[in-house]
Write a protein that holds these residues in place. Structure first.
Motif, mmCIF file in Angstrom:
data_model
loop_
_atom_site.group_PDB
_atom_site.id
_atom_site.type_symbol
_atom_site.label_atom_id
_atom_site.label_comp_id
_atom_site.label_asym_id
_atom_site.label_seq_id
_atom_site.Cartn_x
_atom_site.Cartn_y
_atom_site.Cartn_z
ATOM 1 N N PRO A 26 11.182 -22.619 98.492
ATOM 2 C CA PRO A 26 11.225 -21.632 97.407
ATOM 3 C C PRO A 26 12.325 -20.598 97.655
ATOM 4 N N GLN A 27 12.709 -19.930 96.619
ATOM 5 C CA GLN A 27 13.640 -18.821 96.765
ATOM 6 C C GLN A 27 12.957 -17.676 97.524
ATOM 7 N N LEU A 28 13.731 -17.013 98.367
ATOM 8 C CA LEU A 28 13.222 -15.868 99.115
ATOM 9 C C LEU A 28 13.896 -14.622 98.570
ATOM 10 N N GLY A 66 14.046 -9.979 100.972
ATOM 11 C CA GLY A 66 13.766 -10.022 102.400
ATOM 12 C C GLY A 66 12.496 -10.767 102.782
ATOM 13 N N GLN A 67 11.979 -11.600 101.874
ATOM 14 C CA GLN A 67 10.784 -12.371 102.188
ATOM 15 C C GLN A 67 11.017 -13.279 103.395
ATOM 16 N N ARG A 68 9.917 -13.632 104.060
ATOM 17 C CA ARG A 68 9.966 -14.494 105.249
ATOM 18 C C ARG A 68 9.259 -15.805 104.941
ATOM 19 N N LEU A 69 9.754 -16.873 105.558
ATOM 20 C CA LEU A 69 9.144 -18.183 105.416
ATOM 21 C C LEU A 69 8.740 -18.702 106.783
ATOM 22 N N LEU A 99 5.974 -20.998 113.152
ATOM 23 C CA LEU A 99 7.372 -20.759 113.505
ATOM 24 C C LEU A 99 8.049 -20.050 112.339
ATOM 25 N N ASP A 100 8.787 -19.011 112.646
ATOM 26 C CA ASP A 100 9.537 -18.279 111.620
ATOM 27 C C ASP A 100 10.782 -19.082 111.279
ATOM 28 N N ALA A 101 10.787 -19.680 110.106
ATOM 29 C CA ALA A 101 11.880 -20.561 109.690
ATOM 30 C C ALA A 101 12.882 -19.869 108.775
ATOM 31 N N THR A 102 12.748 -18.562 108.590
ATOM 32 C CA THR A 102 13.567 -17.850 107.610
ATOM 33 C C THR A 102 15.057 -18.033 107.872
ATOM 34 N N GLY A 103 15.454 -17.985 109.121
ATOM 35 C CA GLY A 103 16.878 -18.035 109.436
ATOM 36 C C GLY A 103 17.511 -19.395 109.281
ATOM 37 N N LEU A 104 16.686 -20.472 109.221
ATOM 38 C CA LEU A 104 17.249 -21.824 109.144
ATOM 39 C C LEU A 104 16.976 -22.507 107.810
ATOM 40 N N VAL A 105 16.078 -21.953 107.018
ATOM 41 C CA VAL A 105 15.729 -22.621 105.781
ATOM 42 C C VAL A 105 16.815 -22.410 104.737
ATOM 43 N N ALA A 106 16.953 -23.383 103.836
ATOM 44 C CA ALA A 106 17.889 -23.273 102.709
ATOM 45 C C ALA A 106 17.071 -23.031 101.449
ATOM 46 N N PRO A 107 16.910 -21.760 101.027
ATOM 47 C CA PRO A 107 16.057 -21.456 99.865
ATOM 48 C C PRO A 107 16.564 -22.153 98.611
#
Length: 909
Positions: free
Chosen positions: A123-125, A128-131, A163-171
């Protein structure tokens, strides 16, 4: 109640419980509860959860590089699976394969590395949302790559991790997710050398065997990385004067770039939605940090969580407000206010009142799904245990998933929850202390267990170990014992201290196997914990059931300040294997001879020792269900532990199940034992009925027999019931105040068996022959023996060659000593044939007399001399006139012991 020291007489344990959902499933006479949504999580509107269940690809063979660079999956190399998934399938029954899911052809006991791959649209973040990637459990270890980059790992086979995937995910785009899973058997120097359990009588499956989800939060949220826990916690600290005091805490994470002023609000709601307690606090959370806020609330006259009688659950709502009042995160939890205590004299107390815990050990696998069980399957298992009358379960021997905890909260089932420290805590034969890696893994499992289940009303105690006190006596089937036995106490003390630090409101417990059992160099591990469970198998692996009570009394006297429970007792049973007398011969604790009736006898006699010992804070039989393991070939099963009261497929409730239902449950229960022993061997038999009715009547072939009341342990027995040739209708009628309850079965008696008694002496299960024999029965005195050497636990049986007979298997066993057979034959004339086989005595060493109804038929009989040698069958026959409906065959020693290998009594028509 404030926690008290383990050496005090009373151990206070109180906590608010979490339960979020259940699946109401119809089960015969099972207790009912309100049905609620299958969705286990009540996610806040500020959070988004996306389950990653379908469309996974799985590959067990590789090859793959060790640097994390994984090739894109090729269709012909991967199989499509749904998660939860395990690549293992363990355990099958030998008979009736068409009725079972597991067969030798689909069993897979592979241990090693497997890879999972899926692609998901993220999904779109916004703002500053976290995934986060959330895995409820991966076994044994997991390494995770997202979009070709290493994201993180986990080495607890049983706990949730995120696991905090925010930095690697492609929203807003497709994302590639790989998970490397490894369930290699731990050994020194290998990839899982420090991942508990090291060994055990169960098989650690491989796979992503619990759900996987994406969770999106606002940048300021309740902590998602707190050992897989919810980040919010609550405990009842006092129940006095009809009021409750509840301690509260919330961990708040600020993933933003600036300070975040927040207000935390906790509201306690009753089932009408009315607020009955609240707490509010404020703080400023610095960027990139997590802070914990603590407080308390007062609740006047709360309705308590009271086990099965009233598992009342409030709703505890945690809200996180931004400075402008906007709610940025919410967590709703169903929980119960209750107080639990363990007392060395009074046992387990729930809300200040003695509450006897009775139930079973419970492994998580089923034949249908192995470890990848659904919420519906967990619910079915719990409903079966509720139907039996259990009010507690011991979750063995590792952390179980959320569904069982949530359902237990809602049903009112009290839980013993434990980590995977089982039997061994080293992996090299010369290690004298636990390696640091194993210590850290045990700590991780305990941290995960407590954080993830702290809020559950159902959880009473934290278990830190099972049977680590074998010492040098560890059974070979659990792995070759070490050369030097490490002292478990340093590790146990460390874990106990950690448990008390994490949760001062619950007792720390363990289950031991061996204290005061006459074994060498057994550590007294009970001294490490607040309360103890004793795994004892008197009457199965050793001793007699009648020794259990005295043994427990001894443990109580030895440790007067440590509450004692029985955490395991049990025996194996094949529901398609039967005996006419469970004491007729030896069972095989490690082999095939495990008749269902022995299991029933075992539990009746063990319960006789346990029922009135009120100081026991809990009693858990072993096991609720047959379960998969790879160290057993027993009963009618391969790679299955057969001690369950219900079969692996949940299809057959063994007779012993109804023994407990009749004494534990208030549900009207009438059950005729032996319903699966259809083709009867003898024309006269005892009929045994489990009944909790005020009185119970037996009807056989339309004729009403005696009505019995006040039956011992709710087991009503009608002795020497005559069966007719052909079909026999057996009906037991329980006469309850609300009306009769009946159980009806049908037995068959072949015409060849009518009025005949063919006894396979010394055999608890009769061997096959051209004409049907029954197992050893009607005897008084003597002991069973065999010319064969029994196998089991990897040993091959050795069968004696016996000359002079075409019934080798029948005559290979015998009864010996000073004994008699009292056979309830109807009046008339009979032909009696006795078969003898001398196993090992020379001429003149064994001499005995045989008398029939007081008349001598054999005098100073010498089998060896008469047969012309040992292991040669010889028969002797005579006719007898029966009056008084009884044949009394007396075998009296003259020198040595009397012996007979088979007894045949047939009518002279």
């Amino acid at each position: 109640m404030v926690y008290k020291n383990a050496r005090n007489a009373l151990i206070g344990v109180s906590l608010i419980g979490l339960a979020i959902s259940t699946v109401a499933a119809s089960r015969e006479n099972a207790p009912t509860v309100p049905s609620i949504s299958d969705d286990q999580s009540q996610e806040a509107p500020q959070r988004q959860r996306i389950e990653l269940s379908d469309g996974w690809q799985f590959n067990l063979v590789g090859p793959y590089g060790e640097d994390g660079e994984l090739d894109s999956p090729q269709a012909d190399e991967w199989q499509t699976v749904a998660v939860p998934h395990s690549w293992n399938r363990v355990g099958y029954y030998l008979s009736d394969p068409e009725t079972h899911i597991n067969t030798p052809e689909n069993i897979d006991k592979t241990q090693g590395v497997g890879y999972y791959y899926t692609s998901f649209d993220a999904p779109q973040l916004d703002g500053g949302q976290r995934l986060y990637l959330e895995f409820d459990a991966v076994s044994r270890t997991a390494e995770v790559w997202l979009n070709g980059q290493y994201l993180g790992a986990n080495r607890n086979p049983f706990g949730r991790f995120r696991l905090d995937a925010t930095g690697l995910v492609a929203p807003g785009q497709a994302n590639q997710l790989y998970v490397k899973v490894d369930n290699t058997q731990p050994a020194e120097g290998n990839s899982t050398a420090d991942v508990l359990p090291m060994t055990g009588d169960f098989f650690v499956r491989g796979g992503i065997y619990r759900p996987v989800s994406l969770v999106v939060t606002e940048p300021v949220h309740f902590d998602m990385l707190d050992h897989g826990g919810p980040g919010v916690y609550a405990a009842t600290t006092s129940l006095e004067g009809g009021n409750a005091e509840i301690s509260l805490s919330g961990r708040i994470t600020n993933s933003g770039a600036s300070d975040a002023p927040v207000t935390i609000v906790a509201s306690l709601l009753d089932d009408q939605g009315e607020v009955v307690g609240s707490w509010r606090d404020q703080a400023v959370i610095a960027p990139g940090t997590t802070s914990e806020l603590e407080g308390s609330m007062h609740v006047s006259s709360p309705r308590l969580w009271a086990g099965l009688a009233d598992p009342y659950l409030h709703t505890l709502r945690y809200e996180l407000h931004a400075a402008d009042g906007t709610v940025v995160d919410t967590i709703d939890q169903a929980f119960g206010i209750r107080e639990m205590e363990l007392d060395p004299e009074r046992g387990f107390l729930l809300n200040g009142t003695p509450y006897r815990l009775v139930g079973a050990g419970f492994h998580q696998d089923t034949e249908a799904s192995d470890w990848a069980v659904s919420r519906e399957e967990v619910n079915e298992s719990l409903r079966i245990m509720l139907d039996m009358g259990a009010n507690s379960l011991r979750l063995s021997h590792y952390q179980h998933g959320s569904p069982v905890h949530e359902l237990a909260d809602r049903y009112g089932i009290v839980l013993w929850s434990e980590i995977g420290l089982v039997t061994a805590w080293t992996n090299a034969r010369d290690q004298v202390e636990a390696p640091q890696g194993i210590v850290e893994n045990a700590r991780q499992q305990l941290l995960d267990l407590v954080h993830q289940n702290y809020n559950h009303a159902s959880v009473a105690v934290w278990g830190i170990a099972n049977e680590v006190d074998f010492g040098p006596g560890r059974p070979d089937f659990l792995g070759r014992p070490p050369e030097v036995v490490a002292d478990p106490m340093p590790l146990l003390n460390e874990l106990a201290d950690l448990s008390r630090e994490l949760d001062p409101h619950r007792a720390v417990v363990l289950a031991n196997c061996c204290e005061d059992r006459g074994m060498v160099d057994v550590p007294v591990v009970a001294e490490a914990v607040d309360a103890v469970g004793a795994n004892r198998y008197y009457g199965w692996y050793y001793g007699e059931p009648g020794q259990l009570g005295e043994h427990l009394d001894g443990l109580r006297l030895k440790h007067p300040d440590i509450p004692v429970s029985v955490s395991e007792y049990g025996a194996g049973a094949a529901p398609n294997m039967h005996t006419d007398n469970p004491l007729g011969g030896p069972i095989d604790m490690a082999g095939r001879t495990q008749p269902e009736e022995f299991l029933t006898w075992f539990h009746e006699e063990n319960w006789r020792e346990l029922a009135d010992r009120e100081y026991l804070w809990g009693i858990w039989l072993w096991n609720a269900f047959d379960f998969g393991t790879t160290v057993r070939s027993e009963g009618d099963a391969q790679d299955i532990n057969t001690k369950g009261l219900v079969t692996y497929d949940r299809d057959i409730r063994k007779d012993a199940f109804y023994f407990y239902r009749a004494i534990w449950s208030d549900q009207p229960t009438v059950h005729v034992q032996g319903r699966r022993y259809v083709d009867r061997a003898y024309p006269v038999t005892d009929v045994r009925v489990n009944s909790n009715a005020p009185s119970t009547t037996l009807v056989v072939n339309g004729s009403e027999l005696a009505t019995l009341s006040d039956c011992d342990q709710n087991v009503c027995v009608w002795s020497d019931v005559a069966l007719a040739g052909g079909e026999n209708a057996i009906v037991a009628r329980g006469n309850f105040a609300a009306g009769p309850v009946e159980d009806a079965i049908v037995w068959q008696l072949d015409e060849e068996q009518r009025d005949a008694f063919r006894i396979d002496s010394g055999a608890v299960v009769a061997a096959s022959a051209q004409v049907q024999f029954g197992s050893d029965d009607f005897f008084v005195g003597g002991t069973a023996g065999s010319t064969d050497q029994r196998g089991g636990r990897g040993r091959q049986a050795v069968f004696a060659e016996i000359a002079g007979t075409d019934r080798r298997d029948i005559v290979s066993s015998f009864r010996q000593g000073d004994f008699s057979y009292r056979i309830p034959a109807a009046n008339g004339r009979y032909h009696v044939t006795l078969t003898f086989v001398e196993p090992d005595q020379p001429v003149g060493a064994r001499l005995f007399d045989v008398a029939a109804n007081g008349d001598s038929v054999l005098s100073s009989y010498d089998i060896h001399q008469r047969a012309g040698g040992a292991l040669i069958a010889i028969t002797e026959s005579f006719d007898i006139e029966v009056e008084g409906n009884m044949i009394d065959l007396a075998f009296s020693p003259v020198s040595g012991e009397a012996l007979v290998s088979a007894v045949e009594v047939t009518p002279l028509r």
